[in-house]
Design an enzyme around this catalytic site. Structure first.
Site, PDB file in Angstrom:
ATOM      1  N   SER A   1      -4.071   8.775   1.114  1.00  0.00           N
ATOM      2  CA  SER A   1      -4.003   7.558   0.306  1.00  0.00           C
ATOM      3  C   SER A   1      -5.190   6.651   0.591  1.00  0.00           C
ATOM      4  O   SER A   1      -5.720   6.634   1.716  1.00  0.00           O
ATOM      5  CB  SER A   1      -2.710   6.792   0.595  1.00  0.00           C
TER       6      SER A   1
ATOM      7  N   TYR B   1       3.994   3.163   5.987  1.00  0.00           N
ATOM      8  CA  TYR B   1       3.432   4.163   5.074  1.00  0.00           C
ATOM      9  C   TYR B   1       1.955   4.382   5.371  1.00  0.00           C
ATOM     10  O   TYR B   1       1.485   5.522   5.443  1.00  0.00           O
ATOM     11  CB  TYR B   1       3.623   3.697   3.636  1.00  0.00           C
TER      12      TYR B   1
END
Length: 256
Positions: free
Chosen positions: A149, A162
């Site tokens: 990400s 996350y």
């Protein structure tokens, strides 16, 4: 022009029933690969992905397992072995895309131990043990592609846990590339930014949300699953043979 760069190869894509994973599965199948479409609980969506691949002239099959424990990883590989042996006579494959993952909306202060552990179980532990258990199945010259990400480059402290899981995945990518290089296996991470998927629909499909996301990108638009799938297809193919150990920014130039 479709060159079928992956003809004769077998790809395993986790979390391929929807979103970025579905886009990757469709793209690899279009390149000629037989694709194992993994799903956690959404069997209907996985069947739809397989049907879309077959309607376009490709080949695929669905395999289900929840990747929140080692048992889930072992179940996935058991199902994969059975299907590949039935289809090809062996349990070998060429491409592993670790795409399955879960997110959070909890801040640092709000995150519970249970949520922390589940995020790391699905986003880090599962890819780790899936690779570990696949070393004898993955052919020399194969490919491992981890979907990371852009939050590993851009600070979003409101989703701290996350972000940590994706940072761990990047580190895993780097060390795997060194470890498996002698076998000709390349290992890379692709780092998407904001992508127009079901996960982001609730806020991205509002006027303000769309405008905000577009303004983040140097290219002035929101990413699509196909934007990520095309990068994965490149790294999976022979064209990407000299690229390994890289964290490929696929945010469309967000927050430059």
């Amino acid at each position: 022009m479709n060159l079928k760069r992956l003809k004769g190869q077998i790809a395993v894509v986790t979390g391929a029933s929807r979103g970025i994973g579905r886009g990757i599965a469709l793209r690899l199948a279009a390149e000629g690969a037989l694709v194992a479409v993994h799903y956690g609980t959404r069997i209907g969506a996985a069947v739809e992905t397989v049907s879309a691949i077959e309607a376009a002239g490709g080949t695929a099959f669905a395999i289900g397992a929840e990747l929140d424990s080692l048992d889930g990883v072992e179940l996935l590989l058991q199902c994969l072995d059975e299907e590949l042996i039935r289809r090809t006579g062996a349990n070998q494959f060429d491409i592993l895309v670790n795409n399955a993952g879960i997110g959070t909306s909890s801040s640092l202060e709000e995150t519970s131990e249970e949520e922390f552990d589940r995020l790391f179980a699905v986003n880090v532990k599962a890819p780790f043990f899936l690779v570990q258990q696949s070393l004898g199945r993955l052919r020399d010259g194969g490919r491992i592609i981890n979907i990371s990400s852009g939050v590993t480059r851009i600070a979003y402290p409101h989703i701290m846990t996350y972000n940590l899981t994706k940072g761990a995945l990047n580190t895993f990518t780097l060390h795997l590339a060194q470890l498996l290089g002698a076998r000709g296996i390349t290992v890379n991470a692709v780092m998407p930014g904001i992508i127009d998927t079901e996960v982001n629909a609730s806020w991205l499909h509002t006027t303000d949300g769309r405008k905000m996301a577009e303004e983040m990108s140097a290219l002035g638009r929101v990413g699509k699953p196909s934007d990520i799938a095309d990068i994965v297809a490149f790294t999976a193919s022979s064209d990407g043979r000299w690229v390994t150990g890289q964290m490929i920014d696929a945010t469309g130039g967000s927050h430059l």
